[in-house]
Design an enzyme around this catalytic site. Structure first.
Site, PDB file in Angstrom:
ATOM      1  N   GLU A 130       0.843  -1.200   0.000  1.00 17.32           N
ATOM      2  CA  GLU A 130       0.000   0.000   0.000  1.00 17.32           C
ATOM      3  C   GLU A 130       0.877   1.248   0.000  1.00 17.32           C
ATOM      4  OE1 GLU A 130      -2.776  -0.073   3.240  1.00 17.32           O
ATOM      5  OE2 GLU A 130      -3.642  -1.994   2.630  1.00 17.32           O
TER       6      GLU A 130
ATOM      7  N   GLU B  86      -8.707   1.627  -4.389  1.00 20.55           N
ATOM      8  CA  GLU B  86      -9.794   1.322  -3.454  1.00 20.55           C
ATOM      9  C   GLU B  86     -10.555   2.587  -3.083  1.00 20.55           C
ATOM     10  OE1 GLU B  86      -8.657  -1.170  -0.155  1.00 20.55           O
ATOM     11  OE2 GLU B  86     -10.591  -0.916   0.841  1.00 20.55           O
TER      12      GLU B  86
HETATM   13  O1  KIV Z   1      -6.712  -7.034   1.910  1.00 13.93           O
HETATM   14  C1  KIV Z   1      -7.565  -6.976   1.002  1.00 13.93           C
HETATM   15  O2  KIV Z   1      -8.528  -7.753   0.941  1.00 13.93           O
HETATM   16  C2  KIV Z   1      -7.402  -5.943  -0.019  1.00 13.93           C
HETATM   17  C3  KIV Z   1      -8.523  -5.733  -0.974  1.00 13.93           C
HETATM   18  C4  KIV Z   1      -9.629  -5.006  -0.333  1.00 13.93           C
HETATM   19  C5  KIV Z   1      -8.077  -5.070  -2.219  1.00 13.93           C
HETATM   20  O3  KIV Z   1      -6.396  -5.289  -0.062  1.00 13.93           O
END
Ligand code: KIV
Length: 272
Positions: free
Chosen positions: A123, A190
């Protein structure tokens, strides 16, 4: 009816870029265990994400922050044992890559070596640029993740839509371009406005996979437990439920309880 244009025996990072260039949308779902991954893979889902959402869904934590690298490796290894076709992407959990690029590389290597995963997801944008490059230099494919990044929830304060303001939207666009230039093979966006997500998808050659980011991107991802209705208390606007398993499973468990209590189960045919 199947809408796939080309049959991929094994989905690779290259297949995803090809799907984008051919206008074929990419279907991605989460899995954290062998049994679920087997069903998801058998259904022809292109990408399986071993998400750090396992922290919420499997362990019951309020956020994704507590899950550890060891726990992610356990989940990912279980998924890998089930999968024959999908590309398996594994989240680097909070605390395993933020402090410096060397630590990020060490964590990514552990995921690849100990779980057999095919790629990692991180991220963030320019703050993690050096880590992304370092991981890529080691030959490990990286998927980016921008917009609402749940590992930063205590900085954001809420899970509301991101990048509605011009300054944040401009940063997101710059970060997306940077991640593509650095060599990421795909990007998750997201909870951002659909118009912005479409602009980003159109400006990149790598696929952009959205969750709560509208229909103008190159693919969609959902948390499997949400879309099959096991987590019935979570109801964001972007979520489409394909099953109501919470209700169905509750009925099944109640029926079993009643059958045991009434001595209906097991019957003569169900014993030796
Ligand atoms: O951890 C997860 O499930 C995610 C998705 C929401 C993309 O990063």
């Amino acid at each position: 009816m199947s809408v796939a244009k080309k049959q991929y025996k094994r989905v690779t990072t290259k297949s995803l870029v090809e799907m984008k260039s051919q206008g074929e949308k990419i279907a991605m779902l989460t899995a954290y265990d062998y049994t679920m991954a087997k069903i998801v893979d058998g259904a022809g889902i292109d990408v399986i994400l071993v998400g750090d959402s396992a922290s919420n869904v499997m362990a019951g934590h309020e956020t994704t922050l507590p899950i550890t690298l060891d726990q992610m490796i356990y989940h990912a290894a279980s998924v890998i044992r089930a999968v024959h076709r999908a590309l398996v992407v594994v989240d680097l959990p909070f605390g395993s890559y933020q402090s410096d690029p060397k630590e990020a590389l060490r964590s990514a290597i552990r995921i690849m070596k100990e779980s057999g995963g095919h790629a990692v997801k991180l991220e963030g944008g320019k703050e993690i640029k050096d880590s992304v490059k370092r991981i890529l230099h080691a030959g490990i494919p990286v998927m980016g993740h921008l917009g609402l990044t749940p590992q930063s929830i205590y900085k954001f304060g809420t899970y509301t839509v991101r990048a509605k303001e011009e300054a944040e939207a401009a940063k997101l666009k710059a970060d997306a371009l940077m991640l593509e230039k650095a060599g990421c093979f795909a990007l998750v966006l997201e909870k951002v406005p659909a118009k912005l997500a479409q602009e980003v998808a159109e400006s990149l050659t790598i696929p952009v996979i959205g969750i709560g980011a509208g229909n103008g991107v190159d693919g969609q991802v959902l948390v499997t437990h949400d879309m099959i209705g096991m987590t019935h208390e979570f109801n964001p606007r972007f979520l489409r439920r394909y099953l109501d398993l919470y209700t169905e499973m509750t009925s099944a468990f109640e029926k079993y309880r009643d059958d045991v209590k009434s001595r209906d189960f097991p019957s003569d045919e169900e014993q030796y």
